[in-house]
Design a protein around this motif. Structure first.
Motif, short mmCIF file in Angstrom:
data_model
loop_
_atom_site.label_atom_id
_atom_site.label_comp_id
_atom_site.label_asym_id
_atom_site.label_seq_id
_atom_site.Cartn_x
_atom_site.Cartn_y
_atom_site.Cartn_z
N GLN A 1 45.79 43.81 35.64
CA GLN A 1 45.26 42.76 34.76
C GLN A 1 44.30 41.90 35.57
O GLN A 1 44.66 41.37 36.63
CB GLN A 1 46.39 41.91 34.18
CG GLN A 1 45.87 40.86 33.22
CD GLN A 1 46.97 40.05 32.57
OE1 GLN A 1 48.13 40.47 32.53
NE2 GLN A 1 46.61 38.89 32.06
N ALA B 1 50.67 48.03 36.08
CA ALA B 1 49.97 47.48 34.92
C ALA B 1 49.70 45.99 35.10
O ALA B 1 48.60 45.52 34.80
CB ALA B 1 50.79 47.74 33.65
N ARG C 1 46.87 45.28 28.88
CA ARG C 1 48.02 45.64 29.73
C ARG C 1 49.21 46.07 28.89
O ARG C 1 49.84 47.10 29.15
CB ARG C 1 48.40 44.44 30.61
CG ARG C 1 49.58 44.70 31.52
CD ARG C 1 50.18 43.40 32.05
NE ARG C 1 50.87 42.70 30.98
CZ ARG C 1 50.84 41.38 30.81
NH1 ARG C 1 50.14 40.60 31.60
NH2 ARG C 1 51.51 40.84 29.82
N VAL D 1 40.63 43.83 31.58
CA VAL D 1 42.05 44.13 31.42
C VAL D 1 42.79 42.81 31.27
O VAL D 1 43.11 42.13 32.25
CB VAL D 1 42.60 44.94 32.62
CG1 VAL D 1 44.07 45.28 32.40
CG2 VAL D 1 41.78 46.20 32.85
#
Length: 133
Positions: free
Chosen positions: A127, A123, A91, A86
């Motif tokens: 990450q 979000a 994201r 991620v």
């Protein structure tokens, strides 16, 4: 004397209950399935499971039934996402699809703002690959 804050269950009902979160997640995943970066992160045979998990996590988080924790245990969001790369691109794509789905709901602006703020923070927290310097 000021009015007391609504209970979690009252907040859940203000959102429109389960239906709102199911619609949000359905719209989101309809977009994710077509995303060249995000779609490969999901097992093709488990789209329905992915939708169920996100919807019921959000339902629980926003004051609805605790079905998610009863069936899955503690959310451990960051830990559950560690196997996936991620990065900032993933994201931002996630946020674009979630924003479009959220916009379709036409929620009360205060509720929409609170939900969007939460989704943005989540979000960024998910990450797990740093941006290049």
């Amino acid at each position: 004397m000021s009015a007391s804050a609504p209970s979690p269950a009252e907040v859940f009902e203000l959102f429109g209950g389960e239906e709102t979160f199911l619609r949000l997640v359905s719209g989101f995943y309809s977009r994710v399935r077509e995303d060249e970066v995000l779609a490969p992160m999901y097992p093709p045979e488990d789209w329905e499971g992915s939708e169920w998990r996100l919807a019921h996590f959000l339902i629980q988080y926003w004051g609805g039934p605790t079905t998610y924790s009863e069936q899955r245990g503690h959310p451990m969001l960051r830990r559950r996402h560690l196997p996936f790369r991620v990065d900032a691109d993933a994201r931002e794509r996630w946020l674009i699809h979630m924003r479009a789905s959220l916009d379709e709901l036409a929620l009360d602006p205060a509720l929409e703002g609170a939900l969007w703020d939460y989704l943005r923070r989540a979000a960024f927290a998910m990450q797990n690959v740093e941006d290049p310097a």
